[in-house]
Design an enzyme around this catalytic site. Structure first.
Site, short mmCIF file in Angstrom:
data_model
loop_
_atom_site.label_atom_id
_atom_site.label_comp_id
_atom_site.label_asym_id
_atom_site.label_seq_id
_atom_site.Cartn_x
_atom_site.Cartn_y
_atom_site.Cartn_z
N ARG A 133 0.88 -1.15 0.04
CA ARG A 133 0.00 -0.30 -0.06
C ARG A 133 0.78 1.46 0.05
O ARG A 133 0.96 1.93 -1.08
CB ARG A 133 -1.00 -0.06 1.04
CG ARG A 133 -2.28 0.88 1.20
CD ARG A 133 -1.81 2.29 1.29
NE ARG A 133 -1.22 2.64 2.80
CZ ARG A 133 -0.92 4.10 3.04
NH1 ARG A 133 -1.05 4.88 2.11
NH2 ARG A 133 -0.61 4.11 4.36
N ASP A 134 1.49 1.48 1.12
CA ASP A 134 2.31 2.66 1.25
C ASP A 134 3.43 2.89 0.31
O ASP A 134 3.82 3.88 -0.26
CB ASP A 134 2.92 2.66 2.82
CG ASP A 134 3.35 4.37 3.05
OD1 ASP A 134 3.20 5.28 2.16
OD2 ASP A 134 4.03 4.42 4.11
N ASN A 174 10.17 4.46 2.71
CA ASN A 174 10.09 3.66 3.85
C ASN A 174 11.31 3.03 4.10
O ASN A 174 11.97 2.58 3.22
CB ASN A 174 8.90 2.91 4.32
CG ASN A 174 7.62 3.62 3.89
OD1 ASN A 174 7.20 4.33 4.79
ND2 ASN A 174 6.99 3.36 2.81
N CYS A 218 6.50 9.78 0.38
CA CYS A 218 5.30 10.43 0.62
C CYS A 218 5.15 11.61 -0.52
O CYS A 218 5.96 12.40 -0.80
CB CYS A 218 5.48 11.11 1.78
SG CYS A 218 3.98 12.25 2.30
N HIS A 239 11.01 6.89 7.93
CA HIS A 239 11.56 7.02 6.59
C HIS A 239 12.88 7.37 6.75
O HIS A 239 13.35 7.76 7.47
CB HIS A 239 11.00 8.13 5.75
CG HIS A 239 9.48 7.86 5.38
ND1 HIS A 239 8.87 8.16 3.99
CD2 HIS A 239 8.58 6.94 6.03
CE1 HIS A 239 7.84 7.71 3.92
NE2 HIS A 239 7.33 7.10 4.96
N HIS A 275 7.17 4.25 12.49
CA HIS A 275 7.29 4.39 11.12
C HIS A 275 7.92 5.18 10.60
O HIS A 275 7.83 6.46 10.67
CB HIS A 275 5.58 4.59 10.68
CG HIS A 275 5.63 4.54 9.10
ND1 HIS A 275 4.61 3.73 8.25
CD2 HIS A 275 5.96 5.36 8.15
CE1 HIS A 275 4.56 4.10 7.11
NE2 HIS A 275 5.56 5.10 6.91
#
Length: 306
Positions: free
Chosen positions: A19-20, A253, A244, A213, A211
């Site tokens: 997803r991300d 990420n 992002c 990055h 979470h």
């Protein structure tokens, strides 16, 4: 530094690549490829995979196949397949797709909230009240994600108090787990510990996650620093996919392979097969026509060929 023995014995890794990781890819990725990626990650042993996003295809075209992907994946009992939802329409689609968990989101930065969704933080969280209540009625897990917890591309520094305020709001909505996200990757270990220790006063430590990055190369150090203060849930993305769309210059990420390699070296149990994740990372990178961002993944893959 705390002794290694003080680190958690077991860590939960939430895989966000499907997803991300894939949501910002320019070229449309066929549902077949996404299904295979999720299935490979399921087989690798993840307990939680972020697999879908029920947002308007106009805003995130890459996620238009989410319902099909969720219908076709080979689900394993006990695995949580999560979906990001922005509103009730998205929530209803997530229920129909048999999602195990819905993810709602907000920012710790007022400037980011205004630029990103044209409303204040308080308004943005309030908009999720119906989704939160519906999730509880359906017996679904509810996860809250807080972006820009360590810094914002528009306002710069974000205070630990601002993050704690959003944690309180998400806790009051009934979130089962809350992600503290470094959207632009500016956090450093001491800062990360200060934020984590502050938000622990508002929400159980065992249900908070990091979470991170890797924009400034700090993600692994920040994960280690979080473990030192008791955090034991982390998000990562296979092959280091993603970034992002709203944060200029933000790289992806932290890569799952790198995180697993570090956990293995620390003797921390994740229940995940690193070799199988390397295979999944090489598979999706080949499909995307570029090398994986994961250093450990690429090193292990090269060693195999050697």
């Amino acid at each position: 530094m705390t002794e290694t023995s003080k680190l958690p014995q077991r860590v939960k890794i939430v895989e966000v690549g499907p997803r991300d990781g894939l949501q910002n890819e320019k070229e449309t990725i066929p549902a077949d490829v996404k299904v295979e990626l999720v299935d490979r990650l399921t087989q690798a042993g993840f307990a939680n995979i972020e697999a879908a996003s029920f947002v308007s295809p106009k805003w995130v075209p890459q996620m238009a196949t989410s319902a099909e992907v969720m219908a076709r994946i080979a689900r394993k009992p006990g695995v949580i397949y999560s979906a990001l939802v922005p509103n009730m329409k998205g929530f209803e689609a997530a229920v129909e797709a048999r999602s195990d968990e819905v993810v709602i989101f907000g920012a710790a930065s007022e400037a980011f909230s205004q630029k990103n969704i044209n409303c204040s933080i308080a308004e943005s969280i309030e908009r999720f009240r119906d989704v939160a209540q519906a999730a509880k009625q359906h017996g679904m897990r509810l996860r809250g994600s807080i972006s820009c917890s360590f810094g914002c591309p528009y306002q710069g520094e974000v205070s630990p108090e601002s993050v704690a305020d959003v944690v309180q709001r998400m806790r009051d909505l009934g979130c089962d787990e809350i992600d503290i996200a470094d959207t632009i990757g500016v956090g450093t270990p001491k800062h990360v510990q200060a934020v984590m220790q502050r938000v622990m006063k508002e929400f159980p430590m065992e249900r908070l996650s990091g979470h991170f990055h890797d924009t400034y190369g700090q993600a692994l150090a920040n994960i280690y620093a979080s473990m030192e203060v008791g955090i034991a849930i982390f998000h990562s993305s296979v092959a280091g996919l993603g970034g992002c769309p709203y944060a200029k210059g933000a790289t992806g990420n932290v890569s799952t392979e790198d995180v697993l390699y570090m956990m293995q070296g620390l003797g921390i149990d994740t229940g995940i097969d690193l070799d199988a994740v390397v295979d999944a990372g090489q598979f999706i990178s080949q499909h995307l026509g570029r090398k994986a961002v994961s250093r450990a993944g690429n090193a292990i893959a090269a060693k195999r060929q050697g």
